[in-house]
Design an enzyme around this catalytic site. Structure first.
Site, PDB file in Angstrom:
ATOM      1  N   HIS A   9       0.644  -0.886   0.132  1.00 49.17           N
ATOM      2  CA  HIS A   9       0.089  -0.042   0.125  1.00 49.17           C
ATOM      3  C   HIS A   9       1.039   0.958  -0.023  1.00 49.17           C
ATOM      4  O   HIS A   9       1.936   1.605   0.363  1.00 49.17           O
ATOM      5  CB  HIS A   9      -0.833  -0.488   1.438  1.00 49.17           C
ATOM      6  CG  HIS A   9      -0.649  -0.160   2.674  1.00 49.17           C
ATOM      7  ND1 HIS A   9       0.357   1.259   3.402  1.00 49.17           N
ATOM      8  CD2 HIS A   9       0.013  -1.338   3.841  1.00 49.17           C
ATOM      9  CE1 HIS A   9       1.281   0.465   4.147  1.00 49.17           C
ATOM     10  NE2 HIS A   9       1.006  -0.575   4.394  1.00 49.17           N
ATOM     11  N   GLY A  10       0.331   2.436  -0.609  1.00 53.80           N
ATOM     12  CA  GLY A  10       0.894   3.763  -0.237  1.00 53.80           C
ATOM     13  C   GLY A  10       1.433   4.187   1.117  1.00 53.80           C
ATOM     14  O   GLY A  10       1.049   3.355   2.185  1.00 53.80           O
ATOM     15  N   TRP A  14       1.544   7.031   9.135  1.00 50.10           N
ATOM     16  CA  TRP A  14       2.632   6.972  10.526  1.00 50.10           C
ATOM     17  C   TRP A  14       4.249   6.328   9.951  1.00 50.10           C
ATOM     18  O   TRP A  14       5.153   5.691  10.689  1.00 50.10           O
ATOM     19  CB  TRP A  14       2.280   5.391  11.441  1.00 50.10           C
ATOM     20  CG  TRP A  14       1.624   5.374  12.241  1.00 50.10           C
ATOM     21  CD1 TRP A  14       0.429   6.122  12.601  1.00 50.10           C
ATOM     22  CD2 TRP A  14       0.592   4.686  13.273  1.00 50.10           C
ATOM     23  NE1 TRP A  14      -0.573   6.207  13.688  1.00 50.10           N
ATOM     24  CE2 TRP A  14      -0.656   5.092  14.482  1.00 50.10           C
ATOM     25  CE3 TRP A  14       0.485   3.015  13.241  1.00 50.10           C
ATOM     26  CZ2 TRP A  14      -1.456   4.319  15.257  1.00 50.10           C
ATOM     27  CZ3 TRP A  14       0.038   2.116  13.801  1.00 50.10           C
ATOM     28  CH2 TRP A  14      -0.737   2.878  14.878  1.00 50.10           C
ATOM     29  N   ARG A  58      -6.214   1.266   4.235  1.00 51.17           N
ATOM     30  CA  ARG A  58      -4.638   1.629   3.391  1.00 51.17           C
ATOM     31  C   ARG A  58      -4.852   0.803   2.083  1.00 51.17           C
ATOM     32  O   ARG A  58      -4.009   1.258   0.860  1.00 51.17           O
ATOM     33  CB  ARG A  58      -3.113   1.682   4.181  1.00 51.17           C
ATOM     34  CG  ARG A  58      -2.830   0.165   4.852  1.00 51.17           C
ATOM     35  CD  ARG A  58      -1.976   1.153   5.827  1.00 51.17           C
ATOM     36  NE  ARG A  58      -1.654  -0.494   6.743  1.00 51.17           N
ATOM     37  CZ  ARG A  58      -1.927  -0.805   7.573  1.00 51.17           C
ATOM     38  NH1 ARG A  58      -2.803  -0.410   7.941  1.00 51.17           N
ATOM     39  NH2 ARG A  58      -1.596  -2.027   7.735  1.00 51.17           N
ATOM     40  N   GLU A  82      -2.186  -7.555   7.182  1.00 51.45           N
ATOM     41  CA  GLU A  82      -1.338  -7.377   7.747  1.00 51.45           C
ATOM     42  C   GLU A  82      -0.380  -8.268   9.036  1.00 51.45           C
ATOM     43  O   GLU A  82      -1.831  -8.167   9.585  1.00 51.45           O
ATOM     44  CB  GLU A  82      -0.621  -5.954   7.931  1.00 51.45           C
ATOM     45  CG  GLU A  82       1.056  -5.809   8.695  1.00 51.45           C
ATOM     46  CD  GLU A  82       2.218  -6.565   7.211  1.00 51.45           C
ATOM     47  OE1 GLU A  82       1.689  -7.190   7.072  1.00 51.45           O
ATOM     48  OE2 GLU A  82       2.773  -5.575   7.508  1.00 51.45           O
TER      49      GLU A  82
END
Length: 214
Positions: A9-10, A14, A58, A82
């Site tokens: 993802h981009g 964070w 995300r 994730e």
């Protein structure tokens, strides 16, 4: 054999502080949205048959431009989420080391086998994610599939499918660029006689979308 384009993802909010974002749902930065747009532009010529993303926002937001440019449906699969980092979610490496020194030491030594407190092991993540790829192989046996997921999961899967010890993923693959493309053919009928032979053919690793082959 199915061609998979694995993309992280981009950039997220964070990212700058290197805070661990496993199953925490954190948003993209403006730069991250731009990276997603580049992935969408790449998808125009990729002749994709499907686009599948982790259900975290995300990943879905990063896949959205590719959905728009190809007209394909966005599919999500919870098996592509994730790794859950437990108590480390939202913390920096320094903060984790200060609060959980023994657990952090064990994790850094064997990150696929020694999960952080309350978290998921990398090997468990591999075990849940590979069936997601297998299902896509059955659905698209000669197809081309974009999978938008996460850095740790992709690196773990790559090591497992390439016949390497997943506990070495942090040393072997220290960085995976946002919205970069890793292209594999899976399953690959290898002729290797090695004990841990690869199950994929690698066509490109961590290539920026603007330069990734289609």
């Amino acid at each position: 054999m199915t061609t998979f384009f694995l993309a992280r993802h981009g950039e997220t909010v964070w990212h700058a502080d290197h805070r661990y974002a496993g199953n925490s749902d954190v948003g993209l930065t403006r730069r991250g949205l731009g990276q997603a747009a580049a992935l969408g532009a790449w998808a125009v010529g990729a002749e994709l048959d499907a686009i599948v993303a982790s259900p975290l926002s995300r990943a879905q937001r990063s896949a959205a431009p590719a959905v728009e440019t190809t007209g394909l449906e966005l599919r999500t699969d919870p098996r592509l989420v994730e790794i859950d980092f437990g108590v480390a979610e939202g913390l920096t490496p320094d903060e984790i080391g200060e609060r959980y020194p023994a657990e952090w030491a064990a994790f850094t030594e064997a990150p696929a086998s020694a999960p952080l407190p309350g978290g998921e092991s990398g090997r468990a993540g591999i075990a849940r994610a590979i069936p997601a790829l297998d299902d896509l192989v059955r659905e698209f046996p000669d197809g081309r599939v974009l999978v938008v997921a996460h850095a740790t999961l992709i690196r773990l899967l790559f090591c497992e499918l390439a016949g390497m010890d997943p506990d070495g993923y942090r040393d072997l693959l220290p960085v995976l660029g946002n919205c970069n493309v890793t292209t594999i053919v899976y399953p690959w009928a290898t002729e290797s006689r090695a004990e841990h032979h690869p199950r994929i053919r690698l066509l490109g690793f961590d290539v920026p979308a603007v330069r990734a082959a289609v």
